[in-house]
Design an enzyme around this catalytic site. Structure first.
Site, PDB file in Angstrom:
ATOM      1  N   LYS A  51       0.806  -1.252   0.083  1.00 18.42           N
ATOM      2  CA  LYS A  51      -0.116  -0.129  -0.018  1.00 18.42           C
ATOM      3  C   LYS A  51       0.838   1.085  -0.039  1.00 18.42           C
ATOM      4  O   LYS A  51       1.989   1.212   0.532  1.00 18.42           O
ATOM      5  CB  LYS A  51      -0.852   0.077   1.128  1.00 18.42           C
ATOM      6  CG  LYS A  51      -1.979   0.666   1.007  1.00 18.42           C
ATOM      7  CD  LYS A  51      -3.405   0.062   0.579  1.00 18.42           C
ATOM      8  CE  LYS A  51      -4.410   0.818   0.509  1.00 18.42           C
ATOM      9  NZ  LYS A  51      -5.431   0.214  -0.477  1.00 18.42           N
ATOM     10  N   VAL A  62     -22.637   6.097  -0.604  1.00 16.62           N
ATOM     11  CA  VAL A  62     -23.091   5.811  -1.566  1.00 16.62           C
ATOM     12  C   VAL A  62     -22.105   6.565  -2.784  1.00 16.62           C
ATOM     13  O   VAL A  62     -22.808   7.331  -3.593  1.00 16.62           O
ATOM     14  CB  VAL A  62     -24.254   6.189  -2.153  1.00 16.62           C
ATOM     15  CG1 VAL A  62     -25.435   4.982  -1.831  1.00 16.62           C
ATOM     16  CG2 VAL A  62     -25.014   7.355  -1.640  1.00 16.62           C
ATOM     17  N   GLY A  63     -20.771   6.172  -2.604  1.00 14.28           N
ATOM     18  CA  GLY A  63     -19.896   6.765  -3.587  1.00 14.28           C
ATOM     19  C   GLY A  63     -19.739   5.771  -4.846  1.00 14.28           C
ATOM     20  O   GLY A  63     -20.767   5.273  -5.148  1.00 14.28           O
TER      21      GLY A  63
HETATM   22  P1  NAD Z   1     -16.154   7.041  -2.622  1.00 13.40           P
HETATM   23  O1  NAD Z   1     -15.286   7.879  -1.911  1.00 13.40           O
HETATM   24  O2  NAD Z   1     -16.422   7.187  -3.900  1.00 13.40           O
HETATM   25  O3  NAD Z   1     -17.418   6.894  -1.671  1.00 13.40           O
HETATM   26  C1  NAD Z   1     -17.307   6.872  -0.227  1.00 13.40           C
HETATM   27  C2  NAD Z   1     -18.656   7.319   0.208  1.00 13.40           C
HETATM   28  O4  NAD Z   1     -18.739   7.556   1.481  1.00 13.40           O
HETATM   29  C3  NAD Z   1     -18.674   9.002  -0.256  1.00 13.40           C
HETATM   30  O5  NAD Z   1     -19.848   9.275  -0.865  1.00 13.40           O
HETATM   31  C4  NAD Z   1     -18.687   9.657   1.242  1.00 13.40           C
HETATM   32  O6  NAD Z   1     -19.454  10.741   1.269  1.00 13.40           O
HETATM   33  C5  NAD Z   1     -19.522   8.529   1.982  1.00 13.40           C
HETATM   34  N1  NAD Z   1     -19.258   8.702   3.355  1.00 13.40           N
HETATM   35  C6  NAD Z   1     -18.021   9.356   4.173  1.00 13.40           C
HETATM   36  N2  NAD Z   1     -18.136   9.286   5.338  1.00 13.40           N
HETATM   37  C7  NAD Z   1     -19.433   8.720   5.629  1.00 13.40           C
HETATM   38  C8  NAD Z   1     -20.266   8.470   6.761  1.00 13.40           C
HETATM   39  N3  NAD Z   1     -19.744   8.626   7.855  1.00 13.40           N
HETATM   40  N4  NAD Z   1     -21.204   7.872   6.490  1.00 13.40           N
HETATM   41  C9  NAD Z   1     -21.952   7.318   5.312  1.00 13.40           C
HETATM   42  N5  NAD Z   1     -21.130   7.807   4.242  1.00 13.40           N
HETATM   43  C10 NAD Z   1     -20.020   8.258   4.124  1.00 13.40           C
HETATM   44  O7  NAD Z   1     -15.245   5.523  -2.117  1.00 13.40           O
HETATM   45  P2  NAD Z   1     -15.354   4.237  -3.029  1.00 13.40           P
HETATM   46  O8  NAD Z   1     -14.366   4.074  -4.252  1.00 13.40           O
HETATM   47  O9  NAD Z   1     -16.818   4.016  -3.246  1.00 13.40           O
HETATM   48  O10 NAD Z   1     -14.964   3.337  -1.902  1.00 13.40           O
HETATM   49  C11 NAD Z   1     -15.688   2.909  -0.800  1.00 13.40           C
HETATM   50  C12 NAD Z   1     -15.020   2.074   0.155  1.00 13.40           C
HETATM   51  O11 NAD Z   1     -14.593   0.948  -0.605  1.00 13.40           O
HETATM   52  C13 NAD Z   1     -13.550   2.520   0.723  1.00 13.40           C
HETATM   53  O12 NAD Z   1     -13.575   2.179   1.916  1.00 13.40           O
HETATM   54  C14 NAD Z   1     -12.598   1.890  -0.192  1.00 13.40           C
HETATM   55  O13 NAD Z   1     -11.425   1.651   0.412  1.00 13.40           O
HETATM   56  C15 NAD Z   1     -13.127   0.586  -0.227  1.00 13.40           C
HETATM   57  N6  NAD Z   1     -12.943  -0.130  -1.497  1.00 13.40           N
HETATM   58  C16 NAD Z   1     -13.055   0.444  -2.917  1.00 13.40           C
HETATM   59  C17 NAD Z   1     -12.569  -0.413  -4.008  1.00 13.40           C
HETATM   60  C18 NAD Z   1     -12.827   0.493  -5.294  1.00 13.40           C
HETATM   61  O14 NAD Z   1     -12.934  -0.447  -6.356  1.00 13.40           O
HETATM   62  N7  NAD Z   1     -13.347   1.508  -5.498  1.00 13.40           N
HETATM   63  C19 NAD Z   1     -11.967  -1.610  -4.123  1.00 13.40           C
HETATM   64  C20 NAD Z   1     -11.879  -2.133  -2.574  1.00 13.40           C
HETATM   65  C21 NAD Z   1     -12.398  -1.286  -1.394  1.00 13.40           C
END
Ligand code: NAD
Length: 423
Positions: free
Chosen positions: A131, A237-238
């Site tokens: 990482k 819901v990102g």
């Molecule tokens: P993202 O940044 O697009 O979305 C995260 C969302 O969470 C945002 O909309 C944000 O406003 C919201 N958020 C922040 N704090 C919050 C809270 N307290 N309660 C509710 N919502 C909250 O991120 P992503 O790419 O969708 O990834 C989400 C998670 O999944 C992360 O932990 C990431 O490490 C993990 N992940 C992502 C991937 C990937 O392919 N993108 C792969 C493995 C793991």
């Protein structure tokens, strides 16, 4: 190489103060290498206190190496965490993030890097676990595009200097375009844009994998209950969570969403009629069948276990549990099925893992479907062995981590030794 520097660096020091101390001392880069690889001689300048801080951090867990650089041109710290390179070079995302303290940063990086070893192993891809973190010392929020470009270029040079032991990928606050900037400086990067022959945004695939885990878990635990009778609460819901919500909705489930970013919530409510929003601080006040943490890590600690009002915890976020062993046992004792994050959110890394061999959607579709079968296997093993799914998953990960890359062997160790010899 300078003499050993004794500087008072504890976990509470801020990245800014750490950066300034390094500057005062004329230190720009260094490394902490596992004692089995080098008999205590760190790469670059000696930083005994820092060495101790890293080895003492929760999550150190026998990292092969941690490399860092303080970049005076961009005012950033670059950290590369190499956990294990047995199955291949360390691969995992590069975060672009400010941290309140160095302790927070190290905890995040070390734990996420170990989780990448586990994830890559259970996904049976030929990569080790690592990482990286780019930490602007004044925070990551107000970085303009020129500075951003210079940061990713300089970081790319730093990664190049590690001779391939770490391969960068997209992660929190980074984009395929940032990966392309890294590519301008080295060949050790994945998650490139499609226009550069890459795999681009992995999020829809990650969501697809998590959704397959939901389907398989319900099938296993409640074979007679159709998925459409379930209520799924998606926290965040990102990129990933929004697609999980869409998939669950398309399968007929009732969907609840919680996110502090109102436009993201509004978009989902508009797209998926009947879906309801839950306040982010009320997620433990509503009943649901599946709670899907898909925002950030550390959502379930000892206090939250008792508050959950669901039957399953199946989400995309990394490191959802504060303490994996303690909370996975406590959840099981409450009759809640917790599906280990590293076992089911692996599509992000699977999507980009074989980019250098060309991108085929068929591969990804097969890998998503495999998560359904793997989850059924995991839950069956857990039942047979009287273990939690987490215990079975971690045992499987550790077993697979001992396998060396079939062609290159444990080459990462040789590279780390070689880097040391050249300093
Ligand atoms: P993202 O940044 O697009 O979305 C995260 C969302 O969470 C945002 O909309 C944000 O406003 C919201 N958020 C922040 N704090 C919050 C809270 N307290 N309660 C509710 N919502 C909250 O991120 P992503 O790419 O969708 O990834 C989400 C998670 O999944 C992360 O932990 C990431 O490490 C993990 N992940 C992502 C991937 C990937 O392919 N993108 C792969 C493995 C793991």
């Amino acid at each position: 190489m300078s003499d050993t520097l004794q500087i008072s660096i504890g976990p509470k020091i801020t990245p800014n103060d750490f950066f300034l101390r390094l500057k005062e001392l004329g230190v720009s880069r260094g490394a902490v290498i596992h004692p089995s690889i080098s008999a205590g001689q760190p790469l670059g300048e000696h930083l005994t206190a820092f060495d101790e801080l890293i080895r003492g951090s929760a999550g150190y867990s026998d990292h092969e190496a941690v490399f860092f650089m303080a970049d005076a041109e961009t005012n950033c710290l670059y950290f590369v965490f190499v956990h294990n390179t047995s199955r291949g070079m360390a691969q995992g995302g590069t975060r672009f993030l400010g941290y309140p303290t160095m302790g927070d940063m190290l905890f995040d990086g070390l734990r996420l890097s170990r989780a990448m070893t586990e994830k890559n192993s259970v996904a049976q891809i030929w990569w080790g676990g690592g990482k990286a973190i780019i930490c602007p010392i004044d925070g990551h929020k107000n970085v303009d595009s020129d500075r951003r470009k210079r940061i990713f270029e300089n970081y790319g040079k730093f990664v190049a200097s590690l001779n391939g032991v770490y391969v960068a990928a997209e992660d929190m606050n980074t984009t395929p375009e940032d990966m392309q900037t890294i590519l301008s400086q080295n060949r050790f990067v994945t998650c490139l844009p499609k226009s550069a022959g890459g795999s681009s945004n992995p999020s829809p695939w990650t969501a697809g994998g998590v959704f397959q885990a939901m389907l398989a878990s319900v099938k296993f635990a409640e074979p007679d209950v159709p998925f459409k009778d379930k209520t799924v609460l998606v926290q965040g819901v990102g990129n990933v969570g929004s697609t999980i919500a869409r998939l669950a909705y398309a399968a007929g489930a009732t969907v609840l969403v919680a996110d502090p970013y109102q436009p993201a919530v509004d978009q989902i409510l508009k797209e998926l009629p009947g879906t309801k929003a839950v306040a982010t601080d009320a997620i433990f006040d509503v009943d649901c069948d599946i709670f899907a943490p898909s925002a950030r890590g550390g959502v379930i600690g000892p206090d939250e276990v008792g508050k959950l009002r669901c039957k399953y915890v199946i989400g995309a976020a990394n490191n959802q549990l504060v303490d994996d062993v303690a909370q996975s046992e406590a959840l099981a004792a409450r009759g809640i099925w917790y599906l280990p994050d590293f076992f089911i959110n692996r599509m992000g890394i699977v999507n980009c893992a074989n980019e250098q061999y060309g991108y085929l959607e068929d591969d990804l579709e097969a890998a998503v479907k495999k998560i359904y079968d793997d989850v059924l296997w995991l839950l069956e093993e857990a039942r047979k062995e009287g273990k939690t799914p987490y215990e079975v998953a971690i045992m499987q990960a550790r077993k697979l981590t001992t396998e060396s890359h079939p062609i290159m062997g444990h080459r990462g160790l040789r590279i780390i030794k070689d880097l040391l010899d050249r300093y």
